[in-house]
Write an enzyme that holds these catalytic residues in place. Structure first.
Site, PDB file in Angstrom:
ATOM      1  N   HIS A 152       0.833  -1.215   0.000  1.00 28.02           N
ATOM      2  CA  HIS A 152       0.000   0.000   0.000  1.00 28.02           C
ATOM      3  C   HIS A 152       0.865   1.262   0.000  1.00 28.02           C
ATOM      4  CE1 HIS A 152      -0.326  -0.570   4.691  1.00 28.02           C
ATOM      5  NE2 HIS A 152       0.719   0.174   4.407  1.00 28.02           N
ATOM      6  N   HIS A 184      -1.557   5.191   9.650  1.00 26.23           N
ATOM      7  CA  HIS A 184      -0.272   5.887   9.704  1.00 26.23           C
ATOM      8  C   HIS A 184      -0.455   7.234  10.417  1.00 26.23           C
ATOM      9  CE1 HIS A 184      -0.101   3.052   6.330  1.00 26.23           C
ATOM     10  NE2 HIS A 184       1.194   2.987   6.545  1.00 26.23           N
TER      11      HIS A 184
END
Length: 299
Positions: free
Chosen positions: A12, A59
């Site tokens: 990703h 994240h």
């Protein structure tokens, strides 16, 4: 009843979202990466999954050092793309499937997994980039998504064995849902990469491809790979690959690979992608899906 018909593993890397959003996905640098997903995009059009349980890591968009859930499941109606510092990605909001998500959450908790339940959150590139790689430009995503966030950012992350066992528990949860649904489980992140320090830019092609090999067939050796091996062989961020083991655990004892793609480099990482079928001895060609002979494996 609902059924898990396939598993997908996918890097990703945020740069892939940037390349796609800026129309650069067929430039000389990016074309070899995106071409490895062309097969999967056509396959997904045939498969028409109803729901994807998408395993990814946040994240610092939805979670930060104030709260760090090991496993968190999204049970909301929809999820907006997160602003990761340069504005939200220009992609559709991600539709959820609350009924199945709450059922899975209940089943997992009663199966003794301590899940954090999230009803509102924004989703970052960890979740939106895989959707782009599988579906391309769309006015709306053609599938409902249940986000399953895993902590692989702050020590201690869950073990590979615990992730594999969570996948097995997800399979039991899906099988007990009464609605007729075609469900896929995606594991994202990785492959080998390190973003900082003296080993920044580390890529281990041999280890990565051995990991892809370990997802296929009836071996479960990957569930016993210790954290220190990921760190030593794949860099500080390679631990993301434990999330692929949730996908693999959900597919049962044996799998067959129907597509595989590996490419170096993308930014300072390796790109890995694999599509798996659960192999229970029955026909693997469900909803028009390709048999293994239709999809040469490349690495």
């Amino acid at each position: 009843m609902a059924r898990i018909t396939a598993g997908v593993g996918c890097s990703h890397v945020p740069l892939l979202g940037v390349a796609h959003d800026q129309g650069k996905d067929r430039d000389a640098y990016f074309a070899p990466i995106f071409e490895g997903f062309d097969w999967t995009r056509e396959w997904e059009k045939q498969e028409k999954p109803d729901v994807v349980i998408l395993v990814y890591n946040d994240h610092a968009s939805a979670f930060d050092m104030k709260i760090i859930p090991t496993f968190a499941i999204g049970c909301g109606e929809s999820y907006k793309p997160a602003d990761e510092g340069w504005g939200p990605r220009p992609v559709p909001d991600v539709p959820g499937h609350p009924d199945l998500a709450w059922h899975v959450a209940q089943s997992l908790i009663l199966d003794e997994f301590d899940m954090t339940i999230i009803n509102e959150m924004e989703v970052d590139h960890g979740l939106t980039v895989p959707l782009t790689m599988m579906f391309g430009d769309v006015a709306e995503w053609p599938v409902k998504v249940i986000p399953l966030a895993v902590n692989v950012v702050t020590y201690p992350p869950p073990s590979g064995n615990r992730c594999w066992a969570l996948g097995e528990a997800i399979a039991r949860a899906v099988a007990s849902f009464p609605e007729d649904l075609n469900v896929q489980v995606w594991g994202t992140g990785g492959m080998s990469h390190q973003l900082q320090g003296p080993r920044a830019g580390l890529i281990n092609k041999e280890w990565d491809n051995d990991f892809l090999d370990g997802l296929v067939g009836d071996t479960d050796r990957l569930r016993r790979v210790p954290h220190i091996e990921y760190l030593r062989e794949t860099g500080s961020e390679g631990i993301e690959m434990v999330m692929w083991l949730i996908m693999r655990g959900a597919l049962g004892k044996r799998t067959t690979a129907i597509h595989r793609h590996y490419h170096v480099p993308c930014s300072n990482t390796a790109i890995g992608h694999i599509v798996l079928r659960p192999d229970n001895g029955e026909s693997l060609d469900t909803r028009g899906g390709s048999a293994a002979s239709d999809a040469p494996l490349t690495a």
